[in-house]
Design an enzyme around this catalytic site. Sequence first.
Site, short mmCIF file in Angstrom:
data_model
loop_
_atom_site.label_atom_id
_atom_site.label_comp_id
_atom_site.label_asym_id
_atom_site.label_seq_id
_atom_site.Cartn_x
_atom_site.Cartn_y
_atom_site.Cartn_z
N ARG A 88 0.82 -1.21 0.00
CA ARG A 88 0.00 0.00 0.00
C ARG A 88 0.85 1.26 0.00
NH1 ARG A 88 -4.89 -2.01 2.35
NH2 ARG A 88 -6.48 -0.47 2.77
N ARG A 139 -17.84 -1.98 10.21
CA ARG A 139 -16.46 -1.67 10.62
C ARG A 139 -16.38 -0.24 11.12
NH1 ARG A 139 -13.01 -3.42 5.41
NH2 ARG A 139 -11.90 -1.54 6.01
N ARG A 150 -9.87 7.60 3.89
CA ARG A 150 -9.13 6.43 3.36
C ARG A 150 -8.88 6.58 1.86
NH1 ARG A 150 -13.25 2.44 5.44
NH2 ARG A 150 -12.40 0.96 3.94
P1 ADP Z 1 -10.11 -1.21 2.44
O1 ADP Z 1 -11.55 -1.55 2.47
O2 ADP Z 1 -9.85 0.25 2.71
O3 ADP Z 1 -9.39 -1.70 1.24
P2 ADP Z 1 -8.60 -2.99 4.24
O4 ADP Z 1 -9.47 -3.98 4.89
O5 ADP Z 1 -7.69 -3.44 3.18
O6 ADP Z 1 -9.55 -1.83 3.75
O7 ADP Z 1 -7.72 -2.22 5.35
C1 ADP Z 1 -8.30 -1.63 6.48
C2 ADP Z 1 -7.24 -0.88 7.27
O8 ADP Z 1 -6.21 -1.79 7.68
C3 ADP Z 1 -6.50 0.22 6.52
O9 ADP Z 1 -7.20 1.44 6.51
C4 ADP Z 1 -5.20 0.28 7.33
O10 ADP Z 1 -5.36 0.95 8.55
C5 ADP Z 1 -4.93 -1.17 7.65
N1 ADP Z 1 -4.10 -1.82 6.60
C6 ADP Z 1 -4.47 -2.85 5.78
N2 ADP Z 1 -3.49 -3.18 4.95
C7 ADP Z 1 -2.47 -2.32 5.20
C8 ADP Z 1 -1.17 -2.13 4.66
N3 ADP Z 1 -0.71 -2.88 3.64
N4 ADP Z 1 -0.39 -1.15 5.19
C9 ADP Z 1 -0.81 -0.39 6.19
N5 ADP Z 1 -2.03 -0.50 6.75
C10 ADP Z 1 -2.85 -1.45 6.26
#
Ligand code: ADP
Length: 198
Positions: A88, A139, A150
């Site tokens: 990310r 969530r 986000r």
């Molecule tokens: P989205 O629906 O935004 O794609 P995710 O379920 O992938 O959500 O991620 C939710 C949260 O988990 C992110 O907003 C972040 O806080 C954390 N997170 C997930 N993957 C990463 C990553 N690769 N690096 C940093 N934080 C992460």
Amino acid sequence: MILIFLGPPGAGKGTQAAHIVERYNIPQLSTGDMLRAAVAAQTPVGKKAKAVMDAGNLVSDDIVSAIVEERIEADDCAGGFLLDGFPRTDAQAEMLDVMLQKKERSVDVVIELKVDEAALLDRLNKRIEETRARGEAPRKDDTEETFKYRLQVYRDQTAPLIPFYERQGKLKDVDGMGSVDAVSAQIDAILDELGPSN
Ligand code: ADP
């Protein structure tokens, strides 16, 4: 086959991941799911990550990369895996390349799901409604305000990975605005083209 899904929150990465897992028999590694599991289990990582995630910020590159590095050691990743939500940031993409090089492996393809931003908020509201309808709590980071934040984090920190993988010749984009099946069909066509060795 080592595959990465890129796209903003709500682009449909999780939905399409389920399709890939079934069709190609490789595991989905969702860092969001892994972190939420750590929060629920109140592990040291989970305790650190909770407030950061609730606010829509990114957990540190070192923590997330360590989680992924450990996970890809598991036997079920030997034949490949799908990364959903990782990398990310530029730093994570570089850490991934290094950890794969150590194992003489590399990313095969990066699929970018392209979606109109206006549609993303509609999808978010639908996701919240469906979650409530199942009697579950949405969530904490699925409020309209945090979601918009986000999206901003995605634009600032994750979208630069698009040119990064383009330069590596690995990027393929998919129109994420069609039906679930139409999007899956585009992904299948890309993966079929990679050939049987993958
Ligand atoms: P989205 O629906 O935004 O794609 P995710 O379920 O992938 O959500 O991620 C939710 C949260 O988990 C992110 O907003 C972040 O806080 C954390 N997170 C997930 N993957 C990463 C990553 N690769 N690096 C940093 N934080 C992460």
